[in-house]
Enzyme design. Structure first.
Site, PDB file in Angstrom:
ATOM      1  N   LYS A 294      44.100  37.191  39.470  1.00 31.63           N
ATOM      2  CA  LYS A 294      42.963  37.987  39.910  1.00 31.63           C
ATOM      3  C   LYS A 294      41.787  37.921  38.942  1.00 31.63           C
ATOM      4  O   LYS A 294      40.653  38.188  39.337  1.00 31.63           O
ATOM      5  CB  LYS A 294      43.397  39.444  40.114  1.00 31.63           C
ATOM      6  CG  LYS A 294      44.454  39.600  41.192  1.00 31.63           C
ATOM      7  CD  LYS A 294      44.964  41.020  41.295  1.00 31.63           C
ATOM      8  CE  LYS A 294      46.065  41.133  42.340  1.00 31.63           C
ATOM      9  NZ  LYS A 294      46.639  42.486  42.420  1.00 31.63           N
ATOM     10  N   CYS A 295      42.060  37.605  37.699  1.00 33.47           N
ATOM     11  CA  CYS A 295      40.956  37.499  36.728  1.00 33.47           C
ATOM     12  C   CYS A 295      40.088  36.282  37.023  1.00 33.47           C
ATOM     13  O   CYS A 295      38.872  36.305  36.800  1.00 33.47           O
ATOM     14  CB  CYS A 295      41.513  37.422  35.306  1.00 33.47           C
ATOM     15  SG  CYS A 295      42.336  38.938  34.773  1.00 33.47           S
ATOM     16  N   ASN A 296      40.713  35.213  37.510  1.00 34.84           N
ATOM     17  CA  ASN A 296      39.976  33.991  37.820  1.00 34.84           C
ATOM     18  C   ASN A 296      39.826  33.756  39.310  1.00 34.84           C
ATOM     19  O   ASN A 296      39.282  32.734  39.725  1.00 34.84           O
ATOM     20  CB  ASN A 296      40.673  32.781  37.190  1.00 34.84           C
ATOM     21  CG  ASN A 296      40.693  32.853  35.678  1.00 34.84           C
ATOM     22  OD1 ASN A 296      39.743  33.334  35.065  1.00 34.84           O
ATOM     23  ND2 ASN A 296      41.773  32.389  35.069  1.00 34.84           N
TER      24      ASN A 296
END
Length: 637
Positions: free
Chosen positions: A596-598
């Protein structure tokens, strides 16, 4: 045969494909022809000088910039909205001032109003070089005098002296407009602005030659650090306190708007409402600085974690936000990097379901005395503003009434019965509206006498038609007047990062994301959204497309929204889009992994489609179930 030959001679528009295209690109070997409106829509350039040349979108002139040293956004020097300093069709740069950038629409409106004699660079006032470049780039400069010069008696008010005493305690018995030269009742104007005045006696001035500043100008001088210098001009022997000089009337320093300026406003508004919501939010995002601020968020207590972070004295809403997830039960204090868009999505869900709002789908502000005492309505508005500017999701739960109150003001908004979430109040309004006789109406007024008296809606009833005004008064009180304090507090919070001002400038664009939920996701939307980052197995991409179609057709236990949440943390596409762009990669593993960060989704490589779908369903369904169980430990705030 004759008709067909004539039809061939009529040029066809290469944009709308209809005949009658009278304009063609002047570039050699370019055979494009188009209508003038079609050319404008397709961003062709028409030069209103010389041979009146026209250029298609491929051959139009461009502004060449040798090097771009602008890291941050710069304001348009006409409307002052922030823009990316990159020359495009819609963005132009001044040829004489390297830091002056403009919207094309702003330049065209200014050129029409200023005419050839007054159209010049807004920074250095150069006209020759500036006009030559703007004509090259397709700006029409009419050969006429400026619109403000053509108005009859346009500057007549400049010949009038300001003659009015503005001090709080005017001592003249003849009134504030009484003026007798060479006496103590002569009106002395402010030496700085000239738009405020005082009788000599009202400010204890000994003579007309003495200098006098109004309170507003004196405050400006004080704040600018020149107060000590200005103090030499004030009265040495005055017996009047500073409170006696407070102005009791509103400032008369309001700019006079000419008909030409009003026409300009209408032209600007016409282009404003056509602006795309994603462009508007991206413009708001230009305020975000590269300096970062890390927020420590407990997923089981999103609301309070966000409150603590936003209320921190070191927090600046214009800093880039980084998210670190923490767990209160983890005694080692371990941090996990988190997705900013996932955090903002969870925060907006908490806000929508909070006791600060009431209603089912379309919500209005509620009256919560504890929340008002803790200033939570302000914080809610601030959270919403920060979420929008930093790439969060669409709110989508506002009622039209609440949105119109924010844009046009409560006094200009008429609520509807659907805005009333209190069943008892709704029944009172319905019963009054459906009263068939005066006897029924008076009976209802007697039944609800105490309630009507409490809310200040008792009125004299002389005819049966008065019931509609009575019902309207109850409706306005319950939906608008009752929550006036929460509304004002929420409105102040929404001013963060200039969001409220942007909403009021472009209400039609923002209404869609405030009052309507995003469109349902489809196979096409998701397949277009995800880009293929790394693909080691072509077969997996085919499985992925088949899987999306199966989910859309209801042949899977997960939904389109589940897939998006698994990969990005968001159940819908934010108005400004994802950053970074969601991507897909294929790895040799059994189950998918969502980063989810990328915004990256790693697909498993399997031998059959059946195995691919089973592994995708199992991983997505169980991952979201576990996350939901973790977050359900803390419900409400």
């Amino acid at each position: 045969m004759k008709v067909s030959l004539e039809a061939r001679r009529i040029p066809k528009c290469c944009i709308c494909k209809k005949t009658g295209a009278s304009i063609g690109c002047v570039a050699p070997r370019c055979k494009r022809s188009y209508h003038f409106p079609c050319g404008l829509q397709r961003e062709c350039i028409f030069q209103f000088t010389g041979n009146f040349a026209s250029f298609c979108w491929n051959h139009r002139p461009v502004q060449i910039i040798t090097s771009n040293n602008y890291r941050d956004s710069l304001p348009c020097t006409i409307c002052l909205e922030f823009i990316e300093p990159i020359p495009t069709y819609s963005i132009l740069r001044s040829p004489c001032c390297k830091n002056a950038w403009f919207h094309r629409d702003c330049l065209q409106v200014q050129a029409i109003n200023a005419g050839v004699f007054f159209f010049r660079c807004t920074i250095c006032n150069n006209s020759d070089i500036f006009q030559e470049e703007m004509l090259r780039m397709g700006i029409h400069i009419p050969e006429k005098d400026a619109s403000w010069e053509l108005e009859e008696n346009a500057y007549q008010e400049l010949l009038q002296h300001y003659e009015h005493c503005d001090v709080r305690r005017c001592r003249c018995k003849e009134g504030r407009d009484y003026n007798v030269p060479d006496s103590k009742w002569e009106i002395k104007r402010c030496q700085c602005c000239g738009s405020r005045g005082t009788h000599l006696a009202c400010s204890s001035l000994q003579s007309w030659e003495q200098n006098w500043e109004c309170l507003e100008c004196r405050g400006i001088l004080y704040n600018s650090g020149d107060f000590q210098k200005a103090k030499k001009h004030t009265l040495p022997n005055t017996n009047v306190g500073i409170t006696d000089c407070l102005l009791e009337e509103s400032s008369p320093k309001l700019p006079r708007q000419s008909p030409g300026a009003q026409r300009k406003d209408l032209l600007r508004q016409g282009s404003k409402f056509r602006r795309d919501i994603s462009t508007l939010i991206i413009e708001l995002g230009f305020q975000i600085k590269k300096k970062t601020k890390r927020l420590f968020i407990n997923k089981a207590n999103i609301w309070n974690s966000a409150l603590d972070g936003f209320r921190n004295q070191n927090f600046n809403p214009s800093y880039t936000i980084e998210i670190a997830y923490v767990n209160e039960n983890d005694h080692f204090g371990k941090e996990q990097p988190g997705s900013k868009q996932e955090f903002l999505s969870l925060l907006m869900q908490q806000l929508e379901n909070s006791p600060l709002f009431e209603g089912s789908l379309s919500k209005n502000l509620s009256l919560n005395s504890q929340a008002l005492k803790e200033n939570l309505y302000y914080e809610a508005g601030k959270m919403l503003a920060i979420s929008l500017v930093h790439g969060g999701p669409s709110p989508g739960f506002f009622s039209k009434t609440l949105f119109n109150c924010l844009v046009y003001g409560p006094e200009s908004t008429q609520p509807i019965l659907d805005d009333v979430s209190d069943f008892d109040v709704a029944q009172i309004i319905i019963r009054i509206n459906t009263a068939a006789t005066m006897t029924d109406l008076n009976s209802l007024i007697n039944e609800y006498y105490n309630y009507l008296e409490l809310i200040g809606c008792l009125r004299l009833i002389t005819s049966l038609s008065d019931k509609y005004m009575l019902a309207k008064d109850i409706l306005v009180y319950h939906v608008i007047k009752r929550v006036q304090a929460p509304f004002e507090s929420f409105k102040q919070g929404l001013k963060t990062l200039g969001v409220l001002e942007k909403i009021q400038t472009y209400p039609e664009a923002f209404c869609n994301i405030f009052c309507h939920k995003p469109e349902n996701l489809s196979t096409k939307i998701l397949s277009d959204l995800f880009t293929v980052h790394t693909l080691s197995d072509v077969q997996a991409l085919g499985f992925w497309n088949s899987y999306l179609q199966a989910v859309e057709d209801g042949k899977s236990t997960v939904t389109m929204e589940d897939i998006l949440i698994f990969a990005t943390g968001c159940s819908s596409i934010p108005p400004a889009g994802f950053k970074p762009t969601p991507s897909i990669e294929c790895l040799h593993m059994d189950f998918p992994v969502g980063n989810k960060c990328n915004n990256c989704l790693a697909l498993p490589i399997t031998s059959t489609y059946k195995e691919f779908q089973e592994n995708m369903d199992f991983a997505i369904k169980n991952t979201l179930r576990l996350e939901k169980e973790e977050n359900s430990h803390f419900i409400g705030h």
